[in-house]
Write a protein that holds these residues in place. Structure first.
Motif, PDB file in Angstrom:
ATOM      1  N   LEU A 119       0.660  -1.152   0.077  1.00 28.92           N
ATOM      2  CA  LEU A 119      -0.043   0.186   0.146  1.00 28.92           C
ATOM      3  C   LEU A 119       0.879   1.199   0.141  1.00 28.92           C
ATOM      4  CD1 LEU A 119      -2.978   0.758   0.276  1.00 28.92           C
ATOM      5  CD2 LEU A 119      -2.939   0.894   2.665  1.00 28.92           C
ATOM      6  N   THR A 120       0.722   2.193  -0.857  1.00 25.69           N
ATOM      7  CA  THR A 120       1.477   3.437  -1.144  1.00 25.69           C
ATOM      8  C   THR A 120       0.586   4.719  -1.121  1.00 25.69           C
ATOM      9  OG1 THR A 120       2.943   2.138  -2.602  1.00 25.69           O
ATOM     10  CG2 THR A 120       3.277   4.569  -2.618  1.00 25.69           C
ATOM     11  N   ALA A 121       0.845   5.641  -0.359  1.00 25.42           N
ATOM     12  CA  ALA A 121       0.384   6.864  -0.282  1.00 25.42           C
ATOM     13  C   ALA A 121       1.258   7.875  -0.899  1.00 25.42           C
ATOM     14  CB  ALA A 121      -0.059   7.465   0.901  1.00 25.42           C
ATOM     15  N   GLU A 122       1.127   8.250  -2.234  1.00 25.73           N
ATOM     16  CA  GLU A 122       2.129   9.163  -2.980  1.00 25.73           C
ATOM     17  C   GLU A 122       2.174  10.667  -2.396  1.00 25.73           C
ATOM     18  OE1 GLU A 122       4.742   9.060  -4.911  1.00 25.73           O
ATOM     19  OE2 GLU A 122       4.581   6.746  -4.981  1.00 25.73           O
ATOM     20  N   ASP A 123       0.808  11.500  -2.303  1.00 24.72           N
ATOM     21  CA  ASP A 123       0.969  12.626  -2.011  1.00 24.72           C
ATOM     22  C   ASP A 123      -0.651  12.868  -1.129  1.00 24.72           C
ATOM     23  OD1 ASP A 123      -1.420  12.635  -3.841  1.00 24.72           O
ATOM     24  OD2 ASP A 123       0.173  13.077  -5.443  1.00 24.72           O
ATOM     25  N   ASP A 124      -1.062  14.007  -0.849  1.00 23.31           N
ATOM     26  CA  ASP A 124      -2.067  14.597   0.006  1.00 23.31           C
ATOM     27  C   ASP A 124      -3.376  14.283  -0.913  1.00 23.31           C
ATOM     28  OD1 ASP A 124      -0.884  14.823   1.982  1.00 23.31           O
ATOM     29  OD2 ASP A 124      -0.924  17.146   1.767  1.00 23.31           O
ATOM     30  N   PHE A 125      -3.448  14.192  -2.331  1.00 22.22           N
ATOM     31  CA  PHE A 125      -4.373  14.214  -3.232  1.00 22.22           C
ATOM     32  C   PHE A 125      -4.903  13.017  -4.123  1.00 22.22           C
ATOM     33  CE2 PHE A 125      -2.528  18.408  -2.819  1.00 22.22           C
ATOM     34  CZ  PHE A 125      -3.526  18.973  -2.011  1.00 22.22           C
TER      35      PHE A 125
END
Length: 177
Positions: A119-125
């Motif tokens: 699971l990856t969260a690149e940025d806020d949007f």
């Protein structure tokens, strides 16, 4: 006079359940409670442990909708109310062996069981996505999520409500539509 040791009744098989029969006398005059007195204790080791460890299968369920996180190996959705093999995730701790207890406040990697991606969260949007594990120093912080539990004890247990916080200090929000 010395009291005899309690008699233990062994149970055959791998279940591990046993019954210890209480021996000795009981002074009912000092007992304030009325009702039956059960003269045994049962310890059942065949039950599923409450504690949650790294590499245990994890099903993430949205609290309000009851939908499960699922993935095809790339995108994450939370639209199904039943779980299958695409809903299984595993928590990993960097530098720790499988079987390590998960505690509140730890930073974990969430690996999708079927694809092996993280699971990856690149940025806020942007949407959450699954990617291959990144080596340390190559933006791998985007794959780390802090565990925040709703209640005590600090150990993560099955059926606990938890919140996943990304490297940007944002909590994961799930669109269940």
């Amino acid at each position: 006079a010395a009291e005899a040791a309690p008699e233990e009744l062994a149970v055959e098989g791998e279940g591990g359940a046993g019954i210890v029969v209480a021996s000795g006398t009981r002074n009912r005059a000092k007992c304030e409670k009325t009702g039956p007195w059960l003269p045994f204790v049962r310890f059942d080791t065949s039950a599923v442990p409450k504690a949650f460890f790294t590499e245990d299968h994890l099903y993430l369920q949205h609290v309000r909708s009851g939908n499960y996180f699922s993935s095809d190996g790339d995108a994450i959705t939370a639209t199904g109310d039943a779980f299958d093999d695409n809903c299984v995730f595993l928590m990993e701790l960097e530098g720790k062996d499988p079987g390590t207890p998960i505690l509140d406040g730890m930073s974990v990697l969430l690996r999708h069981y079927a694809s092996g991606n993280y699971l990856t969260a690149e940025d806020d949007f942007g949407d959450l996505k699954l990617e291959a594990k990144r080596p340390r120093g190559e933006k791998n912080e985007r794959q780390l999520f802090d565990i925040n539990k709703r209640s005590r004890p600090a150990e993560l247990e099955h059926d606990d409500i938890l919140f996943l916080e990304s490297w940007l200090s944002n909590f994961i929000e799930v669109d269940t539509k």
